[in-house]
Design an enzyme around this catalytic site. Structure first.
Site, PDB file in Angstrom:
ATOM      1  CG  ASP A 132      28.925  57.570  51.702  1.00 17.85           C
ATOM      2  OD1 ASP A 132      29.739  56.715  51.289  1.00 17.85           O
ATOM      3  OD2 ASP A 132      27.766  57.275  52.064  1.00 17.85           O
TER       4      ASP A 132
ATOM      5  CB  CYS B 155      29.640  53.122  60.243  1.00 16.84           C
ATOM      6  SG  CYS B 155      28.196  54.116  60.656  1.00 16.84           S
TER       7      CYS B 155
END
Ligand SMILES: O=C(O)c1ccccc1N[C@@H]1O[C@H](COP(=O)(O)O)[C@@H](O)[C@H]1O
Length: 219
Positions: free
Chosen positions: A131, A8
């Site tokens: 996360d 990412c």
């Protein structure tokens, strides 16, 4: 089912090419102006063309409004929307209907109490990303290189594909997969030499380390 690896926060043609050539399944692009990885729409168009058909293009947004999502959908042409803010279940449903794209909802985790909202989101999202919860006062809700206690997910019974992120690196990704049995892993800071600066060798090293765990059971 093989492990999904997402890199990412890619923001240059060169590092995107490294991730694609090293076999990333998903490539993530950040649209959140306080982030050092924030992309302009112009760059998004260029990188979107480069990644088309080679990996799943993921657009990361944080409580974005419809106009912002429309611009991202038009320029990047993402395959998946990563909703990394405080989007409600109703808003996730609304975004899916309006944009006709699969959605990965992020659940911020610190303790097992953070999983209380999971059933509602799991009923509408296409996949879940767990996360690390950002500390109070952080300038962004992710991409901080913080790890959460993976044991929180140990007894998880989720009938939806899920991924794990937060402070992953080549050194700890195998243990994260072993503890959580996640079907995918996502990294940003752990493959950088400085915030927002992706390091080609760290990208390759992370993907190799993640792939080396593929004989473990994944879901
Ligand atoms: O990368 C960012 O700047 C970012 C900004 C806002 C929300 C999320 C962000 N990053 C995502 O957070 C996780 C974990 O990142 P890290 O590996 O701990 O740096 C990952 O999905 C990033 O893409």
């Amino acid at each position: 089912m093989s492990l999904l690896v997402k890199i990412c926060g890619l923001s240059t043609r060169e590092t995107l090419e490294v991730a694609l050539e090293a076999g990333a399944d998903m490539v993530g692009f950040v649209f959140f102006s306080p982030s050092p990885r924030h992309l302009s729409l112009e760059t998004a168009r260029e990188l979107g063309r480069q990644a088309k058909g080679r990996a799943t293009k993921v657009a990361l947004t944080v409580d974005a409004d419809d106009a912002t999502l429309e611009n991202i959908a038009e320029t990047l042409q993402p395959d998946l929307l990563q909703l990394h803010g405080k989007e409600s279940i109703a808003r996730v449903r609304d975004i899916k209907q309006k944009f006709g794209l699969p959605v990965m909802k992020v659940i911020a985790v610190e303790t097992s109490a953070d999983l209380a909202a999971l059933p509602g989101y799991a009923s509408i999202a296409d996949r879940i990303l767990f996360d690390a919860r950002a500390p109070k006062g952080a300038t962004r809700p992710g991409g901080l290189g913080n790890v959460f206690d993976w044991h929180v997910l140990e007894k998880l019974d989720l009938q939806l594909p899920f991924m794990v992120s937060g402070g992953l690196s080549a050194d700890n990704v195998a243990e994260a997969i072993r503890v959580t049995c996640a079907g995918g892993v996502d990294v940003s800071s752990g493959v950088e030499s400085a915030p927002g600066v992706k390091a080609p060798e760290l990208i390759r090293h992370f993907i190799r380390a993640a792939r080396a765990t593929e004989e473990l059971m994944v879901r």
